[in-house]
Design an enzyme around this catalytic site. Structure first.
Site, mmCIF file in Angstrom:
data_model
loop_
_atom_site.group_PDB
_atom_site.id
_atom_site.type_symbol
_atom_site.label_atom_id
_atom_site.label_comp_id
_atom_site.label_asym_id
_atom_site.label_seq_id
_atom_site.Cartn_x
_atom_site.Cartn_y
_atom_site.Cartn_z
ATOM 1 N N ALA A 89 0.841 -1.206 0.000
ATOM 2 C CA ALA A 89 0.000 0.000 0.000
ATOM 3 C C ALA A 89 0.873 1.251 0.000
ATOM 4 C CB ALA A 89 -0.919 -0.010 1.216
ATOM 5 N N TYR A 90 1.947 1.221 0.779
ATOM 6 C CA TYR A 90 2.858 2.372 0.846
ATOM 7 C C TYR A 90 3.459 2.632 -0.540
ATOM 8 C CZ TYR A 90 6.710 5.381 2.363
ATOM 9 O OH TYR A 90 7.584 6.433 2.509
ATOM 10 N N ARG A 93 16.582 7.062 9.455
ATOM 11 C CA ARG A 93 16.217 6.626 10.816
ATOM 12 C C ARG A 93 15.126 7.537 11.375
ATOM 13 N NH1 ARG A 93 21.699 6.191 10.656
ATOM 14 N NH2 ARG A 93 22.111 8.138 11.765
#
Length: 274
Positions: A190-191, A229
């Site tokens: 989906a991303y 990060r």
């Protein structure tokens, strides 16, 4: 008139790092925005402690009223916006057990549809010489390659319209509800689909700018910040948020008179094929 830069989803992660860099490099006022006012004001204090002076505006891209309020504020106070960085996004963790259809609907709602709402309301406010940066992802490029040939052809075509793209994004969400997305040509991310949509939308809007405002020298691009990060990507990623901000900030600060990149997908300051 004072110049102004607006960064969505900027109370933490890459967004906060983009605001930090703009405060140091941009000759104008920089707005840190967040859906949660408390978290946003905390982030402003963090930067104040570093000697930086961003301003704050509440902005939840999933709330149309919040978008229209913010748009009205920037129009009234500054007569528009010079730099817009659409950074706000979400991602489910790989281990998340939320049903895929729910993940698809929620992820596309924020990363594609809400970002598009921002662009609908803010594009008319972008001043001549303005810069628009949509923070997308390489995941979108890899996802594109996993789509069916027919879908790839549409996403890459020069004549795809915004309406057609919106239809395709809705189709993906609908097909996930019946588990038919794979046979319809979509991969299981989906991303990735949301970012494929955002990069394609960026190219559509850039073409429209060139056609409708040819003399305004507005540059609009999509970019990949890299694997950074953050709460979203986790702590195994190789880049710090400040390193992730480099390419979005580079695009936001393209010098006056620059003609390119425009309507491109940019990573590590380089244009990448789509």
């Amino acid at each position: 008139m004072t110049k102004v830069a607006v960064v969505t989803g900027s109370n933490k992660g890459i967004g906060l790092a983009i605001v930090r860099a703009l405060c140091k490099q941009y000759e104008g006022e920089v707005y840190l925005t967040a859906r949660d006012t408390g978290r946003g004001e905390e982030a402003v204090k963090t930067l104040n402690a570093e000697g930086l002076k961003p301003k704050f505006q509440q902005l939840d891209i999933n709330d149309l009223n919040s978008i229209t309020r913010a748009a009205a504020f920037f129009k009234d106070k500054y007569g528009g916006v010079d730099v817009l960085i659409n950074n706000a996004a979400i991602a489910f963790k790989v281990a998340d057990t939320t049903p895929f259809a729910v993940q698809a609907e929620v992820t596309l709602q924020t990363n594609f549809f809400a970002t598009r709402d921002m662009l609908i309301h803010f594009m008319p406010l972008i001043k001549p010489g303005g810069r628009v940066v949509n923070v997308s992802s390489f995941v979108g490029v890899n996802t594109l390659k996993k789509c069916s040939e027919a879908l790839q052809a549409r996403f890459r075509s020069e004549d795809i319209t915004e309406d057609e793209l919106v239809g395709l994004m809705k189709r993906f969400v609908e097909k996930t509800k019946t588990g038919q997305h794979k046979e319809d040509g979509w991969p299981e991310t989906a991303y990735g689909v949301s970012k494929t949509g955002l990069t394609t939308l960026s190219m559509i809007l850039a073409r429209r700018l060139s056609k409708e405002r040819p003399h305004d020298n507005i540059l609009l691009n999509a970019c990949c910040p890299g694997w950074v990060r953050t709460d979203m990507a986790g702590d195994k990623a190789p880049k710090s948020p400040d390193e992730g901000a480099i390419t979005p900030v580079y695009l936001a600060l393209l010098p006056p008179g620059a003609k390119e990149p425009h309507g491109c997908f940019v990573s590590e300051k380089e244009v990448h094929p789509w």
